[in-house]
Design an enzyme around this catalytic site. Structure first.
Site, mmCIF file in Angstrom:
data_model
loop_
_atom_site.group_PDB
_atom_site.id
_atom_site.type_symbol
_atom_site.label_atom_id
_atom_site.label_comp_id
_atom_site.label_asym_id
_atom_site.label_seq_id
_atom_site.Cartn_x
_atom_site.Cartn_y
_atom_site.Cartn_z
ATOM 1 N N ASP A 1 0.843 -1.204 0.000
ATOM 2 C CA ASP A 1 0.000 0.000 0.000
ATOM 3 C C ASP A 1 0.874 1.248 0.000
ATOM 4 O O ASP A 1 1.550 1.552 0.979
ATOM 5 C CB ASP A 1 -0.888 0.014 1.253
ATOM 6 C CG ASP A 1 -1.824 1.216 1.258
ATOM 7 O OD1 ASP A 1 -2.947 1.092 0.743
ATOM 8 O OD2 ASP A 1 -1.418 2.286 1.766
ATOM 9 N N HIS B 1 -7.697 9.501 -1.947
ATOM 10 C CA HIS B 1 -7.029 9.473 -0.641
ATOM 11 C C HIS B 1 -7.843 10.167 0.461
ATOM 12 O O HIS B 1 -7.943 9.670 1.574
ATOM 13 C CB HIS B 1 -5.651 10.143 -0.800
ATOM 14 C CG HIS B 1 -4.634 9.694 0.200
ATOM 15 N ND1 HIS B 1 -3.303 9.591 -0.093
ATOM 16 C CD2 HIS B 1 -4.750 9.338 1.493
ATOM 17 C CE1 HIS B 1 -2.638 9.171 0.976
ATOM 18 N NE2 HIS B 1 -3.499 9.021 1.951
ATOM 19 N N TYR C 1 3.201 9.754 -0.607
ATOM 20 C CA TYR C 1 4.282 9.151 0.198
ATOM 21 C C TYR C 1 5.641 9.322 -0.472
ATOM 22 O O TYR C 1 6.679 9.069 0.136
ATOM 23 C CB TYR C 1 4.046 7.652 0.466
ATOM 24 C CG TYR C 1 2.749 7.291 1.146
ATOM 25 C CD1 TYR C 1 1.957 8.257 1.747
ATOM 26 C CD2 TYR C 1 2.300 5.975 1.193
ATOM 27 C CE1 TYR C 1 0.749 7.922 2.355
ATOM 28 C CE2 TYR C 1 1.114 5.634 1.808
ATOM 29 C CZ TYR C 1 0.340 6.606 2.377
ATOM 30 O OH TYR C 1 -0.853 6.257 2.975
ATOM 31 N N LYS D 1 -2.713 5.935 -4.456
ATOM 32 C CA LYS D 1 -3.838 6.832 -4.151
ATOM 33 C C LYS D 1 -3.670 8.202 -4.808
ATOM 34 O O LYS D 1 -2.543 8.686 -4.968
ATOM 35 C CB LYS D 1 -3.945 7.028 -2.622
ATOM 36 C CG LYS D 1 -3.868 5.730 -1.845
ATOM 37 C CD LYS D 1 -4.051 5.922 -0.344
ATOM 38 C CE LYS D 1 -3.694 4.642 0.407
ATOM 39 N NZ LYS D 1 -2.291 4.568 0.825
HETATM 40 P P1 NDP Z 1 0.892 1.619 11.820
HETATM 41 O O1 NDP Z 1 -0.209 1.506 12.811
HETATM 42 O O2 NDP Z 1 1.063 0.576 10.801
HETATM 43 O O3 NDP Z 1 2.224 1.763 12.682
HETATM 44 C C1 NDP Z 1 3.478 1.969 12.107
HETATM 45 C C2 NDP Z 1 4.480 2.296 13.225
HETATM 46 O O4 NDP Z 1 4.599 1.192 14.116
HETATM 47 C C3 NDP Z 1 5.848 2.589 12.700
HETATM 48 O O5 NDP Z 1 6.416 3.582 13.516
HETATM 49 C C4 NDP Z 1 6.595 1.252 12.876
HETATM 50 O O6 NDP Z 1 7.949 1.505 13.083
HETATM 51 C C5 NDP Z 1 5.933 0.705 14.119
HETATM 52 N N1 NDP Z 1 5.831 -0.771 14.110
HETATM 53 C C6 NDP Z 1 5.505 -1.569 13.064
HETATM 54 N N2 NDP Z 1 5.439 -2.851 13.443
HETATM 55 C C7 NDP Z 1 5.728 -2.887 14.755
HETATM 56 C C8 NDP Z 1 5.833 -3.926 15.712
HETATM 57 N N3 NDP Z 1 5.606 -5.188 15.375
HETATM 58 N N4 NDP Z 1 6.171 -3.595 16.994
HETATM 59 C C9 NDP Z 1 6.394 -2.314 17.336
HETATM 60 N N5 NDP Z 1 6.295 -1.274 16.475
HETATM 61 C C10 NDP Z 1 5.978 -1.560 15.195
HETATM 62 O O7 NDP Z 1 0.768 3.076 11.174
HETATM 63 P P2 NDP Z 1 0.690 3.746 9.733
HETATM 64 O O8 NDP Z 1 0.100 5.084 9.968
HETATM 65 O O9 NDP Z 1 1.967 3.672 9.015
HETATM 66 O O10 NDP Z 1 -0.414 2.885 8.948
HETATM 67 C C11 NDP Z 1 -0.116 1.772 8.140
HETATM 68 C C12 NDP Z 1 -0.272 2.087 6.653
HETATM 69 O O11 NDP Z 1 -1.588 2.526 6.379
HETATM 70 C C13 NDP Z 1 0.600 3.237 6.150
HETATM 71 O O12 NDP Z 1 1.946 2.885 6.005
HETATM 72 C C14 NDP Z 1 -0.119 3.588 4.868
HETATM 73 O O13 NDP Z 1 0.214 2.657 3.855
HETATM 74 C C15 NDP Z 1 -1.562 3.476 5.302
HETATM 75 N N6 NDP Z 1 -2.119 4.773 5.763
HETATM 76 C C16 NDP Z 1 -3.119 5.339 5.001
HETATM 77 C C17 NDP Z 1 -3.670 6.547 5.353
HETATM 78 C C18 NDP Z 1 -4.751 7.132 4.518
HETATM 79 O O14 NDP Z 1 -5.090 8.310 4.704
HETATM 80 N N7 NDP Z 1 -5.327 6.380 3.605
HETATM 81 C C19 NDP Z 1 -3.238 7.280 6.558
HETATM 82 C C20 NDP Z 1 -2.229 6.597 7.313
HETATM 83 C C21 NDP Z 1 -1.701 5.374 6.917
HETATM 84 P P3 NDP Z 1 9.132 0.824 12.190
HETATM 85 O O15 NDP Z 1 8.881 1.157 10.760
HETATM 86 O O16 NDP Z 1 10.344 1.475 12.736
HETATM 87 O O17 NDP Z 1 9.062 -0.649 12.468
#
Ligand code: NDP
Length: 267
Positions: free
Chosen positions: A44, A105, A49, A74
Site C-alpha cells: 500500500d 485518498h 508518500y 492513491k
Molecule cells: P501503523 O499503525 O502501521 O504503525 C506503524 C508504526 O509502528 C511505525 O512507527 C513502525 O515503526 C511501528 N511498528 C511496526 N510494526 C511494529 C511492531 N511489530 N512492533 C512495534 N512497532 C511496530 O501506522 P501507519 O500510519 O503507518 O499505517 C499503516 C499504513 O496505512 C501506512 O503505512 C499507509 O500505507 C496506510 N495509511 C493510510 C492513510 C490514509 O489516509 N489512507 C493514513 C495513514 C496510513 P518501524 O517502521 O520502525 O518498524
C-alpha cells in the site's frame, strides 16, 4: 495468503505492507523486498508518500510475477485538478502497466467529479479496482447516489482503540470492503497493559494481536514497518486464533483514539 473477494470479484490479500513515512529510496525498497520475500503479496503506497518509484523497483527486484502482487496507490488532494494525469504519473513512477487498486485518498471537495475519472480509469483496465479512503458514512452515501461503479474498498483508520462499528456495518451492508490503516495505532497503544496481558495469553506480541483482531473481523490490514524483524513479526499471525471472548474484550478497547485527522469534519 488468505484473500478477500471484492464486489467486482477481484481478490485482495487480507494483509499488506504499508509504506507511509518509509523514506524514498533504499528504505522503502528494502522494506518492500523484505516483505515480498517474507510472503506478503500486497503493498500500500500513495502518490503523497513519495516512494512509488522505490516500490516499483523492489517489485521488479523480487522477481515475483506481477499478477501475484496486489499494489495500491492513491490520488492525492492536489491531483484532483487532473486525476488522469495524477494517475498516469503514479503508474509511471511505479513503472507498472496497471495498479490493482486506485483510491481517492481524502474526501476533498472535487471527489464526485474525480470519481467519474476513476470510473474511466477502471474501464481502461489500468486500475483493476477503484475505491476511496477516509470516507465517512455521509461521504459514502453521497457517492453511492451517483456512482456507476461502486467503490470496492474504503480505507480508514481502524483499530480496537478506534472501533468504528457503524462504519463497518454500513460498508458490509453495501459490499464495500473495509481496510484498516494505522492498525498498530502507530505504536501508541502497544504498551497498553490490557493489550499486553492478552498478548501474553497467546504468546504473541501486542502488534500481532492488533493485526489478528482486524483479520478476524474480515478487515484488510496494512501495518507499516521498515524493520525486517517487524515485517516478519507482523506477518506471523496465521498460526493462531483469538477466542471469541477475547475478540469481545478487544472490541471494548474503543476510546475513539486517532493518530490521523478525523475526516468527519469534511463537508
Ligand atoms: P501503523 O499503525 O502501521 O504503525 C506503524 C508504526 O509502528 C511505525 O512507527 C513502525 O515503526 C511501528 N511498528 C511496526 N510494526 C511494529 C511492531 N511489530 N512492533 C512495534 N512497532 C511496530 O501506522 P501507519 O500510519 O503507518 O499505517 C499503516 C499504513 O496505512 C501506512 O503505512 C499507509 O500505507 C496506510 N495509511 C493510510 C492513510 C490514509 O489516509 N489512507 C493514513 C495513514 C496510513 P518501524 O517502521 O520502525 O518498524
Amino acid at each position: 495468503m488468505e484473500t478477500l473477494t471484492l464486489n467486482n470479484k477481484t481478490k485482495i490479500p487480507i494483509l499488506g505492507l504499508g509504506v507511509y513515512q518509509a523514506n524514498p529510496g533504499k528504505e522503502t525498497e528494502n522494506a518492500v523486498l523484505n516483505a515480498l520475500q517474507t510472503g506478503y503479496r500486497h503493498i500500500d503506497t500513495a502518490a503523497v508518500y513519495n516512494n512509488e518509484e522505490a516500490v516499483g523497483i523492489a517489485i521488479k527486484e523480487s522477481k515475483i510475477s506481477r499478477e501475484e502482487i496486489f499494489v495500491t496507490t492513491k490520488l492525492w488532494n492536489a491531483g484532483h485538478s487532473d486525476p488522469l494525469k495524477a494517475f498516469n504519473e503514479s503508474l509511471r513512477k511505479l513503472d507498472l502497466d496497471y495498479v490493482d487498486l486506485y483510491l481517492i485518498h481524502w474526501p476533498v471537495e472535487q471527489r464526485l467529479n474525480s470519481w467519474k475519472i476513476l470510473e474511466e480509469i477502471y474501464k481502461s483496465g489500468k486500475a483493476k479496482s477503484i475505491g476511496v479512503s477516509n470516507f465517512t458514512i455521509k461521504h459514502l452515501k453521497e457517492l453511492l447516489k451517483v456512482a456507476k461503479i461502486i467503490p470496492v474498498i474504503n480505507q480508514v483508520e481502524f483499530s480496537p482503540y478506534l472501533y468504528q462499528k457503524e462504519l463497518l456495518n454500513f460498508c458490509n451492508e453495501n459490499k464495500i470492503q473495509l481496510e484498516a490503516y494505522s492498525p498498530l495505532t502507530r505504536g501508541h497503544k502497544l504498551n497498553d497493559k490490557k493489550l499486553i496481558d492478552l498478548a501474553k495469553k497467546y504468546n504473541k506480541t501486542s502488534a500481532q494481536i492488533l493485526i489478528k483482531w482486524e483479520l478476524q473481523h474480515k478487515i484488510v490490514a496494512i501495518p507499516k514497518s521498515t524493520k525486517e524483524f517487524r515485517i516478519k513479526e507482523n506477518f506471523d499471525v496465521f498460526n493462531f486464533n483469538i477466542e471469541k471472548e477475547d475478540m469481545n474484550k478487544l472490541d471494548n478497547f474503543n476510546e475513539n483514539f486517532r493518530t490521523c485527522w478525523d475526516p468527519s469534519n469534511i463537508p
